[in-house]
Design a protein around this motif. Structure first.
Motif, PDB file in Angstrom:
ATOM      1  N   PHE A  56      79.534 -50.047 108.324  1.00 17.25           N
ATOM      2  CA  PHE A  56      80.089 -49.478 107.096  1.00 17.25           C
ATOM      3  C   PHE A  56      79.074 -49.493 105.957  1.00 17.25           C
ATOM      4  CE2 PHE A  56      84.057 -49.976 109.327  1.00 17.25           C
ATOM      5  CZ  PHE A  56      84.770 -48.868 108.918  1.00 17.25           C
ATOM      6  N   LEU A  57      78.295 -50.551 105.883  1.00 19.06           N
ATOM      7  CA  LEU A  57      77.299 -50.619 104.815  1.00 19.06           C
ATOM      8  C   LEU A  57      76.253 -49.516 105.000  1.00 19.06           C
ATOM      9  CD1 LEU A  57      76.553 -52.114 102.294  1.00 19.06           C
ATOM     10  CD2 LEU A  57      75.118 -53.636 103.649  1.00 19.06           C
ATOM     11  N   GLY A  58      75.836 -49.318 106.251  1.00 18.55           N
ATOM     12  CA  GLY A  58      74.882 -48.246 106.538  1.00 18.55           C
ATOM     13  C   GLY A  58      75.439 -46.900 106.092  1.00 18.55           C
ATOM     14  N   GLU A  59      76.712 -46.668 106.432  1.00 28.16           N
ATOM     15  CA  GLU A  59      77.334 -45.398 106.045  1.00 28.16           C
ATOM     16  C   GLU A  59      77.449 -45.288 104.530  1.00 28.16           C
ATOM     17  OE1 GLU A  59      80.923 -45.149 108.284  1.00 28.16           O
ATOM     18  OE2 GLU A  59      79.855 -44.885 110.175  1.00 28.16           O
ATOM     19  N   ALA A  60      77.749 -46.422 103.896  1.00 26.38           N
ATOM     20  CA  ALA A  60      77.851 -46.407 102.427  1.00 26.38           C
ATOM     21  C   ALA A  60      76.508 -46.018 101.810  1.00 26.38           C
ATOM     22  CB  ALA A  60      78.294 -47.778 101.919  1.00 26.38           C
ATOM     23  N   LEU A  61      75.423 -46.548 102.387  1.00 23.49           N
ATOM     24  CA  LEU A  61      74.101 -46.205 101.846  1.00 23.49           C
ATOM     25  C   LEU A  61      73.786 -44.725 102.057  1.00 23.49           C
ATOM     26  CD1 LEU A  61      71.874 -49.303 102.694  1.00 23.49           C
ATOM     27  CD2 LEU A  61      73.092 -48.740 100.596  1.00 23.49           C
ATOM     28  N   PHE A  62      74.178 -44.198 103.217  1.00 23.26           N
ATOM     29  CA  PHE A  62      73.982 -42.756 103.438  1.00 23.26           C
ATOM     30  C   PHE A  62      74.794 -41.958 102.427  1.00 23.26           C
ATOM     31  CE2 PHE A  62      72.971 -43.668 108.129  1.00 23.26           C
ATOM     32  CZ  PHE A  62      71.626 -43.667 107.859  1.00 23.26           C
ATOM     33  N   ALA A  63      75.993 -42.455 102.122  1.00 23.78           N
ATOM     34  CA  ALA A  63      76.838 -41.763 101.144  1.00 23.78           C
ATOM     35  C   ALA A  63      76.147 -41.722  99.783  1.00 23.78           C
ATOM     36  CB  ALA A  63      78.191 -42.458 101.038  1.00 23.78           C
ATOM     37  N   GLU A  76      80.123 -42.932 120.420  1.00 24.57           N
ATOM     38  CA  GLU A  76      78.777 -43.430 120.677  1.00 24.57           C
ATOM     39  C   GLU A  76      77.768 -42.284 120.640  1.00 24.57           C
ATOM     40  OE1 GLU A  76      80.124 -47.173 123.503  1.00 24.57           O
ATOM     41  OE2 GLU A  76      79.081 -45.464 124.378  1.00 24.57           O
ATOM     42  N   LEU A  77      78.211 -41.166 121.203  1.00 20.34           N
ATOM     43  CA  LEU A  77      77.327 -40.000 121.226  1.00 20.34           C
ATOM     44  C   LEU A  77      77.000 -39.550 119.793  1.00 20.34           C
ATOM     45  CD1 LEU A  77      76.095 -38.317 123.473  1.00 20.34           C
ATOM     46  CD2 LEU A  77      77.924 -36.657 123.128  1.00 20.34           C
ATOM     47  N   LEU A  78      78.055 -39.497 118.949  1.00 23.90           N
ATOM     48  CA  LEU A  78      77.845 -39.072 117.568  1.00 23.90           C
ATOM     49  C   LEU A  78      76.974 -40.073 116.808  1.00 23.90           C
ATOM     50  CD1 LEU A  78      81.146 -37.400 116.429  1.00 23.90           C
ATOM     51  CD2 LEU A  78      78.842 -36.491 116.235  1.00 23.90           C
ATOM     52  N   ALA A  79      77.205 -41.368 117.094  1.00 24.21           N
ATOM     53  CA  ALA A  79      76.373 -42.385 116.446  1.00 24.21           C
ATOM     54  C   ALA A  79      74.917 -42.175 116.844  1.00 24.21           C
ATOM     55  CB  ALA A  79      76.839 -43.786 116.849  1.00 24.21           C
ATOM     56  N   PHE A  80      74.728 -41.838 118.110  1.00 27.53           N
ATOM     57  CA  PHE A  80      73.375 -41.619 118.601  1.00 27.53           C
ATOM     58  C   PHE A  80      72.735 -40.399 117.922  1.00 27.53           C
ATOM     59  CE2 PHE A  80      70.360 -40.086 121.919  1.00 27.53           C
ATOM     60  CZ  PHE A  80      69.505 -41.170 121.875  1.00 27.53           C
ATOM     61  N   VAL A  81      73.529 -39.311 117.816  1.00 27.68           N
ATOM     62  CA  VAL A  81      73.028 -38.097 117.163  1.00 27.68           C
ATOM     63  C   VAL A  81      72.671 -38.402 115.699  1.00 27.68           C
ATOM     64  CG1 VAL A  81      73.673 -35.796 116.348  1.00 27.68           C
ATOM     65  CG2 VAL A  81      74.258 -36.503 118.668  1.00 27.68           C
ATOM     66  N   THR A  82      73.546 -39.156 115.033  1.00 36.28           N
ATOM     67  CA  THR A  82      73.284 -39.529 113.640  1.00 36.28           C
ATOM     68  C   THR A  82      71.996 -40.346 113.542  1.00 36.28           C
ATOM     69  OG1 THR A  82      75.667 -39.734 113.423  1.00 36.28           O
ATOM     70  CG2 THR A  82      74.344 -40.489 111.574  1.00 36.28           C
ATOM     71  N   TRP A  83      71.864 -41.268 114.514  1.00 39.13           N
ATOM     72  CA  TRP A  83      70.677 -42.134 114.519  1.00 39.13           C
ATOM     73  C   TRP A  83      69.413 -41.293 114.688  1.00 39.13           C
ATOM     74  CZ3 TRP A  83      66.873 -43.656 118.112  1.00 39.13           C
ATOM     75  CH2 TRP A  83      66.133 -44.813 117.743  1.00 39.13           C
ATOM     76  N   ILE A  84      69.494 -40.308 115.624  1.00 39.84           N
ATOM     77  CA  ILE A  84      68.357 -39.414 115.852  1.00 39.84           C
ATOM     78  C   ILE A  84      68.035 -38.641 114.571  1.00 39.84           C
ATOM     79  CG2 ILE A  84      67.609 -37.312 117.058  1.00 39.84           C
ATOM     80  CD1 ILE A  84      67.506 -39.544 118.955  1.00 39.84           C
ATOM     81  N   ALA A 135      66.704 -33.809 100.953  1.00 39.32           N
ATOM     82  CA  ALA A 135      67.985 -33.968 100.259  1.00 39.32           C
ATOM     83  C   ALA A 135      69.095 -33.255 101.029  1.00 39.32           C
ATOM     84  CB  ALA A 135      67.876 -33.431  98.834  1.00 39.32           C
ATOM     85  N   VAL A 136      68.817 -32.026 101.467  1.00 35.62           N
ATOM     86  CA  VAL A 136      69.823 -31.249 102.201  1.00 35.62           C
ATOM     87  C   VAL A 136      70.147 -31.933 103.532  1.00 35.62           C
ATOM     88  CG1 VAL A 136      70.216 -29.081 103.419  1.00 35.62           C
ATOM     89  CG2 VAL A 136      69.211 -29.065 101.125  1.00 35.62           C
ATOM     90  N   LEU A 137      69.114 -32.397 104.231  1.00 36.98           N
ATOM     91  CA  LEU A 137      69.346 -33.052 105.515  1.00 36.98           C
ATOM     92  C   LEU A 137      70.129 -34.354 105.350  1.00 36.98           C
ATOM     93  CD1 LEU A 137      65.993 -32.357 107.376  1.00 36.98           C
ATOM     94  CD2 LEU A 137      68.267 -31.487 107.933  1.00 36.98           C
ATOM     95  N   THR A 138      69.873 -35.064 104.262  1.00 35.36           N
ATOM     96  CA  THR A 138      70.625 -36.294 104.008  1.00 35.36           C
ATOM     97  C   THR A 138      72.109 -35.987 103.859  1.00 35.36           C
ATOM     98  OG1 THR A 138      68.721 -37.138 102.799  1.00 35.36           O
ATOM     99  CG2 THR A 138      70.775 -38.340 102.546  1.00 35.36           C
ATOM    100  N   MET A 139      72.377 -34.932 103.086  1.00 35.96           N
ATOM    101  CA  MET A 139      73.780 -34.563 102.887  1.00 35.96           C
ATOM    102  C   MET A 139      74.413 -34.133 104.203  1.00 35.96           C
ATOM    103  SD  MET A 139      73.239 -32.669  99.239  1.00 35.96           S
ATOM    104  CE  MET A 139      74.903 -32.050  99.054  1.00 35.96           C
ATOM    105  N   ALA A 140      73.664 -33.370 104.996  1.00 36.84           N
ATOM    106  CA  ALA A 140      74.182 -32.942 106.300  1.00 36.84           C
ATOM    107  C   ALA A 140      74.438 -34.175 107.177  1.00 36.84           C
ATOM    108  CB  ALA A 140      73.174 -32.014 106.968  1.00 36.84           C
ATOM    109  N   GLY A 141      73.519 -35.120 107.138  1.00 30.70           N
ATOM    110  CA  GLY A 141      73.671 -36.343 107.931  1.00 30.70           C
ATOM    111  C   GLY A 141      74.916 -37.105 107.526  1.00 30.70           C
ATOM    112  N   PHE A 142      75.170 -37.176 106.224  1.00 30.91           N
ATOM    113  CA  PHE A 142      76.349 -37.916 105.774  1.00 30.91           C
ATOM    114  C   PHE A 142      77.631 -37.212 106.214  1.00 30.91           C
ATOM    115  CE2 PHE A 142      79.578 -38.778 102.458  1.00 30.91           C
ATOM    116  CZ  PHE A 142      79.826 -40.087 102.832  1.00 30.91           C
ATOM    117  N   LEU A 143      77.613 -35.866 106.162  1.00 30.17           N
ATOM    118  CA  LEU A 143      78.781 -35.121 106.649  1.00 30.17           C
ATOM    119  C   LEU A 143      79.051 -35.453 108.103  1.00 30.17           C
ATOM    120  CD1 LEU A 143      78.648 -31.532 105.104  1.00 30.17           C
ATOM    121  CD2 LEU A 143      80.318 -33.371 104.727  1.00 30.17           C
TER     122      LEU A 143
END
Lengths: 274, 445
Positions: free
Chosen positions: A134-141, A216-224, A244-252
């Motif tokens: 959750f903290l990782g996701e919060a930082l991406f947010a 798990e697959l999505l987590a892996f894709v996000t990690w990649i 900046a755009v990729l970060t936003m896409a990653g958070f989505l």
């Protein structure tokens, strides 16, 4: 009780969000102070709500979507508050607080089904897995909020003729870009830990570390994706708008894997951690 | 005499950059323009003020209407419709003086309070004076304008928080780069504007100044001056622009050119080699020297004089208030100038009196020298002439002063009559001016 506290916390976030937006438009310092205090009050109330849940469950209250969103919103708020205390950039509150609200409001609205708890809860490593995730996701947010601020500032600075009023209030492009870099780097490190601890928990509970289930697959894709972002920045010199755009896409993507999969319980993470 | 003053011009208030660019050509060949102005019918005096925000032609002569139409025709010859869309303004007399005062005090500037305009006005006046196109009217009015500018600067805060174009550009650069320290700056052009911008940037702690100029010698000269101040600076020729572009972070161009000095293509090539590093381009030149389309390239931020001027216009609340006080000063000064100039010209008899005195002094000196001049050396001859002039001046001093003071108060009628009668000036100019050239009262007083 917990729900009522969360309601109050959300109200405080709303107040803080309005104050920050007011600050964005009118740039008067009292609004920024009101924003910080509103956010702090919200976080305290929110923390109380989470503590009540913790006592009730005897476990970190992140066992369903509602609690998950609530925990995410809380960690986003804390991340931003820490950032604001360190960097004194109240203007970014106007970009991050709305995101906090977007996450916190559904947590209020979504009903909480009382589901049987997952066997994984008995693993001592799980709380770490959950908090780190959750903290990782919060930082991406927060990073994507900063990324959005970058896009706005870039647009302002590119504009010809009369400039609007925003550019003077927003931080420099390089500042926003550097902030994005650090947040994504930390978020990526936490995401990596999440995957490792997740694998360990799964191995201990189900006997297999990785089962290619959708989450798990999505987590892996996000990690990649975020790993690629970190790599491109460090080694290929990417920065600015593209990042900046990729970060936003990653958070989505993160939000999608979070909410989308939680609402259709198709894997052993189940509805959340049922 | 103030009624002789005429102003015709365009500024950032009335005309967009492309229109000003067309007129800015007048400032490039200043001497030619001044000579041409001076030859126009009715124009006895002329001055050209050409900056990146304004091109103004000041003229003086009689009648003012003829001067105005001459100047308008002159502007029309530059391809600007004289009565087009209100881009051209024409002012006469006190209105022209007020405009000049406001310009000098930097109240009419794009960046109100910026101090450069005064230097530019001084240069313009100097150029006109050395071209021999200034006379009493411009001397007095422009001279007063300098004094007004000084008063406004010391008595109000208009210039206190003032931002020049250069410092406004610095303000923008700070929104792109976290800090200007360690950044490398390329100056294109080595003129006053470029130097000024360089000073501002150097004060921000930039790491290096690269100066490219059409004549590399001037670039080297300017670079040497910065090196003397302990800065890292180098001069270059213009053909090094492509390499320099890929190395620097900020480009300030203040060099006018026929085509684009920095075309979109040139910048695009630099952007490729720069990867994602941002590039800030500031085009302070008029006509513009950087192709506007270059600003569309990724990580390139381009601003021209209008952008930067627009930027500072935004936060001028305090300055606007101070400007109000400055306007009051100017109102007073315009009235004062009008009073003084009227005092000087409202009494034609004063001019006649002085001319009469000069002629007496000259005639008597000549007569004395023709009798005893042979025995005198050059210095002694000069002393005789000086003595004759001094006696006449002493004699005429009180009558002149009193007459002028009366004129300023508007009660000179009786005294003027008396003087004309006592000195025998009333029969007209011919009486006091035997064999002289036709009188040109206005240019003498």
């Amino acid at each position: 009780m917990s729900h009522a506290l969360l309601g109050l916390a959300t109200l405080a976030y709303c107040g803080a969000g309005v104050a920050y937006l007011w600050y964005l438009v009118h740039a008067d310092a009292p609004a920024a102070r009101f924003g910080v205090w509103g956010l702090a009050a919200g976080l305290v109330l929110h923390g109380a709500a989470i503590s009540v849940g913790l006592l009730h469950h005897d476990f970190l209250p992140a066992t369903n979507v509602r609690e998950g969103l609530s925990l995410l919103a809380w960690l986003m708020g804390i991340s931003y508050l820490v950032l604001d205390r360190k960097l004194h950039l109240p203007i970014l509150g106007a970009f991050v607080l709305p995101l906090v609200l977007v996450v916190a409001l559904p947590a209020l609205a979504v009903p909480m089904p009382d589901l049987p708890l997952s066997p994984a809860l008995h693993d001592g490593l799980l709380p770490f897995h959950v908090v780190i995730a959750f903290l990782g996701e919060a930082l991406f947010a927060v990073a994507s909020g900063v990324g959005f601020a970058y896009l706005v500032q870039e647009r302002e600075l590119k504009r010809r003729g009369r400039l609007a009023v925003l550019w003077a209030k927003l931080p420099a492009l390089e500042v926003l870009d550097g902030l994005n870099r650090r947040l994504v780097l930390w978020g990526f490190a936490l995401l990596s830990f999440t995957i490792v601890t997740g694998a360990l928990v799964a191995k201990a509970t189900w006997g297999s570390a990785w089962s290619w289930e959708p989450r798990e697959l999505l987590a892996f894709v996000t990690w990649i994706l975020f790993g690629g972002l970190v790599w491109a920045r460090q080694l290929a010199g990417w920065r600015g708008r593209r990042v900046a755009v990729l970060t936003m896409a990653g958070f989505l993507l993160v939000m999608f894997s979070f909410v989308g999969l939680a609402l259709c319980p198709v894997d052993r993470h189940g509805g959340m951690f049922q | 005499m103030i009624d002789r003053l005429v102003l015709v011009g365009v500024s950032h208030h009335t005309a967009p950059l492309p229109v000003r660019e067309r007129l800015a050509r007048l400032g490039e060949n200043l001497r030619g323009t001044l000579d041409a102005l001076h030859k126009l019918p009715g124009v006895a005096e002329g001055m050209v003020l050409s900056t990146c925000n304004r091109v103004e032609l000041y003229g003086a002569g009689a009648p003012a209407e003829r001067v105005a139409s001459s100047l308008r025709g002159f502007v029309a010859d530059q391809g600007l419709e004289p009565n087009g869309s209100g881009e051209l303004y024409v002012r006469q007399g006190e209105a022209a003086a007020r405009h000049l005062f406001r310009v000098a005090a930097s109240l009419d500037s794009m960046v109100v309070g910026e101090p450069q305009i005064l230097g530019q006005l001084k240069d313009a006046f100097q150029a006109a004076a050395s071209a021999g196109t200034t006379g009493d009217c411009l001397h007095r009015t422009v001279g007063r304008a300098f004094a007004v500018a000084k008063r406004v600067r010391t008595e109000t805060e208009v210039g206190r928080n003032a931002v020049s174009m250069a410092s406004a550009a610095v303000e923008l650069a700070r929104k792109i780069f976290a800090s200007l320290e360690g950044k490398r700056v390329l100056l294109v052009g080595a003129g006053e504007m470029a130097t000024h911008a360089a000073r501002h940037l150097a004060a921000q702690g930039v790491a290096a100044l690269e100066i490219a100029n059409r004549s590399p010698e001037r670039a080297d000269e300017l670079a040497a001056r910065f090196r003397d101040e302990g800065r890292d600076a180098r001069g270059h020729a213009l053909d090094r622009l492509p390499e320099l572009l890929s190395e620097v972070d900020i480009v300030v161009s203040a060099a006018a050119a026929d085509g684009w000095l920095l075309s979109r293509e040139l910048v695009a090539r630099a952007v490729k080699s720069r990867r994602f590093r941002p590039l800030f381009l500031v085009d302070l030149a008029v006509p513009r020297s950087i192709e506007p389309a270059a600003g569309d390239l990724p990580n390139v931020y381009l601003k021209d004089v209008d952008d930067i001027g627009g930027l500072v216009e935004q936060n001028a609340a305090h300055r606007a208030e101070e400007a109000g006080r400055a306007e009051q000063i100017i109102d007073g000064e315009v009235a004062e100038l009008a009073r003084v100039l009227r005092g000087r010209s409202a009494v034609p008899v004063l001019a006649d009196l002085r001319r009469f005195g000069d002629q007496v002094a000259q005639a008597e000196a000549r007569r004395t020298l023709s009798l005893v001049g042979g025995a005198l050396d050059e210095r002694q001859r000069a002393s005789v002439e000086a003595m004759a002039r001094a006696i006449v001046n002493k004699l005429l001093h009180q009558p002149t002063t009193r007459l002028r003071r009366a004129a300023e108060l508007g009660v000179e009628g009786e005294l003027a009559d008396a003087v004309a009668r006592l000195f025998g000036l009333e029969e007209g100019d011919g009486a006091a001016e035997p064999g002289g050239s036709p009188p040109d009262r206005d240019s003498e007083d």
